[in-house]
Design a protein around this motif. Structure first.
Motif, PDB file in Angstrom:
ATOM      1  N   ALA A   1       0.835  -1.205   0.000  1.00  0.00           N
ATOM      2  CA  ALA A   1       0.000   0.000   0.000  1.00  0.00           C
ATOM      3  C   ALA A   1       0.869   1.255   0.000  1.00  0.00           C
ATOM      4  O   ALA A   1       0.578   2.228  -0.707  1.00  0.00           O
ATOM      5  N   GLY A   2       1.925   1.236   0.797  1.00  0.00           N
ATOM      6  CA  GLY A   2       2.825   2.384   0.822  1.00  0.00           C
ATOM      7  C   GLY A   2       3.475   2.621  -0.531  1.00  0.00           C
ATOM      8  O   GLY A   2       3.571   3.772  -1.001  1.00  0.00           O
ATOM      9  N   ARG A   3       3.916   1.565  -1.189  1.00  0.00           N
ATOM     10  CA  ARG A   3       4.543   1.699  -2.511  1.00  0.00           C
ATOM     11  C   ARG A   3       3.543   2.212  -3.543  1.00  0.00           C
ATOM     12  O   ARG A   3       3.869   3.078  -4.356  1.00  0.00           O
ATOM     13  N   LEU A   4       2.333   1.645  -3.529  1.00  0.00           N
ATOM     14  CA  LEU A   4       1.319   2.072  -4.490  1.00  0.00           C
ATOM     15  C   LEU A   4       0.959   3.540  -4.281  1.00  0.00           C
ATOM     16  O   LEU A   4       0.849   4.312  -5.248  1.00  0.00           O
ATOM     17  N   ASN A   5       0.774   3.948  -3.034  1.00  0.00           N
ATOM     18  CA  ASN A   5       0.434   5.344  -2.753  1.00  0.00           C
ATOM     19  C   ASN A   5       1.523   6.293  -3.233  1.00  0.00           C
ATOM     20  O   ASN A   5       1.229   7.363  -3.790  1.00  0.00           O
ATOM     21  N   ARG A   6       2.774   5.930  -3.028  1.00  0.00           N
ATOM     22  CA  ARG A   6       3.877   6.785  -3.468  1.00  0.00           C
ATOM     23  C   ARG A   6       3.881   6.942  -4.982  1.00  0.00           C
ATOM     24  O   ARG A   6       4.061   8.046  -5.507  1.00  0.00           O
ATOM     25  N   LYS A   7       3.689   5.836  -5.703  1.00  0.00           N
ATOM     26  CA  LYS A   7       3.691   5.885  -7.167  1.00  0.00           C
ATOM     27  C   LYS A   7       2.584   6.783  -7.698  1.00  0.00           C
ATOM     28  O   LYS A   7       2.799   7.618  -8.580  1.00  0.00           O
ATOM     29  N   LEU A   8       1.376   6.608  -7.159  1.00  0.00           N
ATOM     30  CA  LEU A   8       0.238   7.348  -7.687  1.00  0.00           C
ATOM     31  C   LEU A   8       0.258   8.808  -7.252  1.00  0.00           C
ATOM     32  O   LEU A   8      -0.069   9.693  -8.047  1.00  0.00           O
ATOM     33  N   ALA A   9       0.664   9.081  -6.025  1.00  0.00           N
ATOM     34  CA  ALA A   9       0.750  10.476  -5.579  1.00  0.00           C
ATOM     35  C   ALA A   9       1.744  11.255  -6.432  1.00  0.00           C
ATOM     36  O   ALA A   9       1.539  12.442  -6.716  1.00  0.00           O
ATOM     37  N   ALA A  10       2.813  10.587  -6.858  1.00  0.00           N
ATOM     38  CA  ALA A  10       3.848  11.262  -7.645  1.00  0.00           C
ATOM     39  C   ALA A  10       3.333  11.725  -9.002  1.00  0.00           C
ATOM     40  O   ALA A  10       3.783  12.760  -9.516  1.00  0.00           O
ATOM     41  N   ILE A  11       2.399  10.982  -9.606  1.00  0.00           N
ATOM     42  CA  ILE A  11       1.945  11.339 -10.947  1.00  0.00           C
ATOM     43  C   ILE A  11       0.648  12.159 -10.940  1.00  0.00           C
ATOM     44  O   ILE A  11       0.205  12.618 -11.990  1.00  0.00           O
ATOM     45  N   CYS A  12       0.043  12.330  -9.762  1.00  0.00           N
ATOM     46  CA  CYS A  12      -1.189  13.113  -9.683  1.00  0.00           C
ATOM     47  C   CYS A  12      -0.863  14.603  -9.574  1.00  0.00           C
ATOM     48  O   CYS A  12       0.121  14.993  -8.947  1.00  0.00           O
ATOM     49  N   GLY A  13      -1.709  15.421 -10.174  1.00  0.00           N
ATOM     50  CA  GLY A  13      -1.504  16.859 -10.140  1.00  0.00           C
ATOM     51  C   GLY A  13      -1.722  17.462  -8.771  1.00  0.00           C
ATOM     52  O   GLY A  13      -1.108  18.474  -8.425  1.00  0.00           O
ATOM     53  N   GLU A  14      -2.594  16.845  -7.977  1.00  0.00           N
ATOM     54  CA  GLU A  14      -2.869  17.311  -6.624  1.00  0.00           C
ATOM     55  C   GLU A  14      -2.873  16.109  -5.693  1.00  0.00           C
ATOM     56  O   GLU A  14      -3.202  14.994  -6.107  1.00  0.00           O
ATOM     57  N   ALA A  15      -2.503  16.344  -4.431  1.00  0.00           N
ATOM     58  CA  ALA A  15      -2.514  15.280  -3.432  1.00  0.00           C
ATOM     59  C   ALA A  15      -2.936  15.871  -2.096  1.00  0.00           C
ATOM     60  O   ALA A  15      -2.419  16.915  -1.678  1.00  0.00           O
ATOM     61  N   TYR A  16      -3.879  15.202  -1.432  1.00  0.00           N
ATOM     62  CA  TYR A  16      -4.417  15.701  -0.167  1.00  0.00           C
ATOM     63  C   TYR A  16      -4.360  14.611   0.890  1.00  0.00           C
ATOM     64  O   TYR A  16      -4.618  13.428   0.606  1.00  0.00           O
ATOM     65  N   LEU A  17      -4.048  15.018   2.104  1.00  0.00           N
ATOM     66  CA  LEU A  17      -4.136  14.159   3.277  1.00  0.00           C
ATOM     67  C   LEU A  17      -5.277  14.698   4.134  1.00  0.00           C
ATOM     68  O   LEU A  17      -5.257  15.868   4.528  1.00  0.00           O
TER      69      LEU A  17
END
Length: 200
Positions: free
Chosen positions: A165-181
């Motif tokens: 899950a950590g790896r997948l989140n890092r990959k997708l957050a990197a290519i998204c234009g915006e990221a929110y927590l």
């Protein structure tokens, strides 16, 4: 543009995603990745569907527990070129990951441990999903869970899930234009406040 939304359980991330979606388009496609394995999950799914119906926002729900990359590619083809594309909301990536992990992590423990390639299919699907998200040109919101901030799971599959899950989140957050927590119902703009190394 893809938008990445993460947070803990009951943090308000799905509510934030749905509210954001309503501001991006007049109608939406809700991609549900859960599978109803028991009565509690069936009730939860029905309640969420009813909540979306009562919101007044026109959602079309698609249930897709595994073939998420293929679904995004199909939706891209169906709606490419439309002047007002529907927003697509995927909820959630960690349930999708769970579905794949349970699919590839089967059989007796000694057989699984002896197979060094048993997670290759899972990793290939994660790469396919990353590519599909990168190629998607319409409004797309991805909801996931932040699962690595607690204690280390006591069993191997739990540790594998946390790491994947950590790896997948890092990959997708990197290519998204915006990221929110989303924390306690408050969305924080991660990319706006991200640390950047100085370039020489």
């Amino acid at each position: 543009m893809a938008i990445f939304i993460t947070g803990g359980a009951r943090s308000g991330k799905s509510g934030f995603a749905e509210a954001y979606a309503a501001k991006l388009a007049k109608q939406g496609i809700y991609v549900a990745t859960s599978q109803a394995w028991d009565e509690e999950m069936k009730e939860r799914t029905a309640r969420h569907r009813q909540d979306r119906k009562q919101s007044g926002y026109p959602w079309r729900t698609i249930e897709e527990p595994l073939a998420l990359a293929e679904l995004l590619a199909r939706l891209e083809g169906e709606h490419a070129g439309e002047p007002e594309r529907p927003v697509v909301l995927v909820d959630c990536l960690t349930l999708w990951l769970t579905n794949w992990l349970l699919r590839v992590d089967h059989g007796p423990d000694d057989e699984r441990d002896a197979d060094p390639h048993r997670y290759d299919e899972l990793h290939a699907e994660a790469e396919k999903l990353t590519a599909a998200v990168a190629a998607y040109t319409g409004p797309l919101l991805l909801v996931t869970n932040e699962v690595g901030s607690g204690i280390v799971p006591a069993y191997p599959l739990g540790r594998r899930f946390r790491d994947e899950a950590g790896r997948l989140n890092r990959k997708l957050a990197a290519i998204c234009g915006e990221a929110y927590l989303v924390v306690a119902g408050i969305p924080l703009d991660l990319k706006k406040h991200a640390f950047a190394f100085d370039e020489d």
